[in-house]
Design an enzyme around this catalytic site. Structure first.
Site, PDB file in Angstrom:
ATOM      1  CG  HIS A 420     -16.266  -1.785  -4.472  1.00 38.93           C
ATOM      2  ND1 HIS A 420     -16.876  -1.234  -3.366  1.00 38.93           N
ATOM      3  CD2 HIS A 420     -16.438  -0.894  -5.473  1.00 38.93           C
ATOM      4  CE1 HIS A 420     -17.415  -0.071  -3.689  1.00 38.93           C
ATOM      5  NE2 HIS A 420     -17.159   0.156  -4.965  1.00 38.93           N
ATOM      6  CB  CYS A 751      21.328  -3.366  16.885  1.00 40.86           C
ATOM      7  SG  CYS A 751      21.922  -4.855  17.713  1.00 40.86           S
TER       8      CYS A 751
END
Length: 801
Positions: A420, A751
């Site tokens: 919830h 990279c």
């Protein structure tokens, strides 16, 4: 009640067009029974009372005017919310059923009993409001559900209690917040055959990643017993993730994540006045997964079928019958949070300075908030909540919604991603951390903290106010480039955060991050566990590998699933996974690692990268890495994965590594497998053509290449001014290897960090003819723009690439 509007309608006679007649929940149940059950999706049968039956109940008892008066008193401030809710519910609970409605409910229940061959069968009695499960409002948990209801009298009373629950305090408050007219909303009651999940299991699944909106995964939460514990967040459920695009192939098992929750309690059948009761789960239940792989894949396929039928992401409740072992879908509704997010608006948060970590749990949302804690352990104390503070509590239920709306962030001890607290936090747009286990013990009222949900699946509570940078990106405005711009990723938990970026794949996925964070054990300590002399390490490894018949399976399973999240994030675009690149001192820091690593004076240029993979020190460990990649590609289906070898010093070493890979089922070219090599040693440049004959591509690691070209320790503070990736010698090396790779027909990318820090360096790479740049996600936009500008200046186009 007119003949055209009977008080009861069977699910099979309903469709999703009937929201006005039976509410969103029951209309959806009818749609599934009618349209999806024939496709093999099991949905328990039942019936619904109509919205007209509710209105007839109010009219027969003369309740319309007094209810309106109470709501008017609330609106004018003459009554409190609690007084109003109590008064209206009391009016409804003391009403009498119109004879036709009560007779219809009892007759339908008797038919259910007859069809099941049992008297007084157990049913679930669920509320379904006519303004429920709409794309703009979920009304999650606003009305009541009653489980294990048996007998005609108990059923009729449960239906009356459902009617009254239309006016719980939380439901009144929610309708006010959403602008719904109380008197225009009616309530239908769904009566559905119970699935015996009290002796089986149950949970919730979403056909979308609930935190990032990544639309290629199904998320499943599971716990023992009835599913209310998962929905209410009173247990930490198992979590599973399945990659949707590969589900169509029955030969594949694309389960990319399995996390065993604590599942401390379970809700089971009770008796008499208490139809359900919460009991502790056994030690064996807590340690075991609720679902096996076949069941996970079945539920995921059902989620995809339901999503396809409805045409939108779905929030689905499921249950497994402990008597028959059958799976069922018991509810389905549209997902209401990610569905409303703009796909091209991408907001990022980055913490630049933070305090000590105080607590952690599952991150809900992706924001960062600082503020003062308001710790409330019981709903009885809700009134003392301070607006704008950070709510810290054990768990929440719908009674907490009025307070949650006024909070800056939420932290709970218990609950999973479908609890919830998680659902409401998403809907309210609040960051939340659920399932911390101990936040109410470690945090205190009035404490100043920062709640961070911007660092992946795990959320953190930090001491004090952190420094945060926030940025909103318009992805749709980014230019197209012929040069590919890819991402460097390491953390599987954060991979899905970046799926909206128009990246060309993942140029560097670091395996060692997964090993150090998700596995933590040295692979050789698993291969040779019996040789370990460190008793502390033995105990820790035994605990980590519990449930695995072969301890090496733990490594392969955890590594393949961690890498799968990285591979899934941009599938089917290429994802380049670099095999482990720890140094010996870093490997020695893994659990059980000290006994398997030599001491080296200079680990940076010692036994690392390719030299490890054929070495007797690590060859068996590398075999486990190969097993994980083979499973990733062949069993899970991620053929977009490219393997990259780091720190390969010579062509002879390349041959040795490729031979070991082939021995372990990874043969270059077989099943489309490509193998790249890092270019980070001068020999890689000098002998580029020989390396290109052995590998499909290069990735320039500019940090190490700079270090070894200039002879500068990149970690030395004394030599920091000399470490320069834009030094003329380094740029010569880079330009040379780009030219050699292109001449040999091999792909080549970079990279390193330099393009992220300096647009001019990105322009140099474009001019040199590089195929791709791979950068950190927070640099992607700037680098993409710099590359586009460089291409315009140099007249590059797709054919030139």
């Amino acid at each position: 009640m007119t003949k055209q509007s009977p008080p009861v309608i069977w699910f099979e006679d309903l469709s999703r067009a009937d929201v006005a007649r039976v509410g969103g929940k029951n209309a959806s149940l009818g749609e599934m029974v009618r349209a999806l059950a024939p496709k093999g999706i099991r949905v328990p049968g039942g019936f619904a009372t109509t919205a007209d039956a509710f209105r007839d109940y109010l009219a027969a008892n003369g309740l319309g005017a007094p209810i309106a008066d109470h709501l008017a008193a609330l609106a004018s401030g003459k009554q409190t919310l609690a007084e109003t809710g109590q008064a209206v519910r009391s009016l409804i609970l003391h009403g009498d059923w119109p004879a036709a409605t009560q007779e219809a409910i009892i007759a339908a229940y008797r038919r259910l009993c007859a069809e099941s061959g049992r008297a007084d069968i157990d049913v679930a009695v669920r509320s379904s409001a006519t303004a429920e499960d709409l794309p703009e409002a979920s009304f999650a948990g606003q009305q009541e559900t009653f489980l294990n209801i048996r007998g005609e009298a108990a059923l009729v009373e449960a239906c009356r209690r459902c009617y009254a629950s239309l006016f719980t305090d939380r439901a009144i408050s929610y309708r006010q917040a959403k602008g719904f007219d109380h008197m225009q909303v009616a309530l239908s009651v769904g009566v559905q055959r119970m699935v015996r999940s009290d002796i089986g299991g149950a949970g919730v699944m979403f056909s979308i990643d609930t935190e990032t909106g990544f639309d290629k995964v199904v998320r499943i939460d599971a716990a023992w017993g009835l599913g209310e514990t998962v929905v209410q967040g009173s247990v930490g459920p198992d979590e599973y993730q399945v990659f949707k695009p590969l589900l169509a192939d029955p030969a594949l098992s694309p389960i990319i994540d399995k996390t065993c929750g604590d599942k401390a309690h379970k809700l089971i059948y009770g008796g008499g006045e208490t139809p359900t009761r919460l009991v502790p789960a056994s030690k064996a239940e807590r340690a075991a997964f609720v679902l096996d792989d076949v069941e996970i894949l079945t539920l995921a396929r059902w989620a995809v079928a339901i999503e396809t039928h409805y045409g939108c992401p779905m929030d689905i409740e499921w249950a497994r019958d402990g008597e028959t072992g059958e799976l069922f879908v018991v509810q389905a509704r549209p997902e209401t949070v990610q569905a409303r997010r703009r796909a091209d608006a991408f907001r990022t948060f980055r913490i630049t300075r933070k305090g000590r970590k105080l607590s952690s749990g599952l991150a809900i949302g992706d924001a960062v908030v600082s503020g003062w804690i308001c710790l409330i352990e019981s709903a009885r104390d809700i009134a003392r909540f301070v607006d704008g503070s950070i709510l810290v509590t054990g768990t929440t239920d719908p009674d907490w919604v009025p307070v949650m709306k006024r909070a800056a962030a939420i932290v709970t001890d218990r609950g999973g991603r479908t609890s919830h607290a998680a659902i409401i936090s998403r809907e309210l747009g609040l960051p939340a951390i659920v399932g911390t286990g101990n936040a109410t013990e470690l945090l205190h009222d009035g404490q100043e903290v920062t709640v961070s949900c911007a660092e992946g699946d795990e959320g953190f509570v930090y001491e004090g106010t952190a420094d945060v940078e926030a940025e909103t990106l318009d992805i749709g405005a980014l230019p197209q480039t012929a040069t590919q711009v890819m991402l460097n990723l390491a953390n599987p938990a954060a991979a899905f955060r970046w799926w909206r970026l128009p990246a060309d794949g993942v140029g560097l996925a670091r395996m060692e991050f997964v090993i150090s964070n998700a596995i933590r054990v040295h692979p050789m300590a698993l291969v040779r566990y019996d040789e370990l002399r460190d008793e502390t390490a033995r105990r820790e490894i035994a605990a980590l590998t519990a449930g695995y018949g072969d301890r090496t399976d733990y490594f392969v399973d955890r590594l393949s699933r961690g890498l799968a999240r990285l591979a899934a994030s941009f599938h089917p675009k290429p994802v380049i996974i670099r095999t482990s690149d720890f140094k010996t001192n870093e490997y020695a820091g893994l659990v059980g690692g000290a006994g398997f690593e030599p001491h080296e004076e200079n680990p940076m240029i010692g036994l690392r990268g390719a030299s490890r993979y054929y070495s007797p020190h690590y060859r068996e460990g590398f075999a486990l890495e190969c097993r994980a990649i083979r499973r990733l590609r062949n069993e899970m289906g991620f053929r977009n994965v490219i393997v990259m070898i780091p720190f390969c010093r010579s062509p002879a070493e390349a041959d040795a590594v490729l031979a070991v890979m082939a021995e372990n089922g990874l043969r270059r070219g077989e099943d489309g497998l490509e193998v790249y090599v890092m270019c980070e040693i001068p020999s890689n440049v000098i002998l580029a053509r020989e390396f290109a004959a052995r590998f499909d591509g290069f990735s320039i690691g500019s940090n190490d290449l700079t270090q070894l070209t200039l002879g500068v320790d990149r970690d030395s503070a004394e030599l920091a001014p000399l470490f320069d990736e834009e030094d003329a010698a380094v740029k010569w090396m880079i330009a040379r290897v780009i030219g050699e790779a292109r001449a040999a027909g091999a792909k080549i990318g970079l990279c390193g960090q330099a393009p992220s820090d300096n647009p001019a360096f990105a322009a140099f790479l474009v001019e040199a003819g590089i195929h791709s740049l791979s950068v950190s996600p927070d640099s992607f936009v700037a680098v993409k723009q710099a590359v586009a500008a460089a291409e315009r200046r140099h007249g590059h186009n797709e054919e030139a690439r």
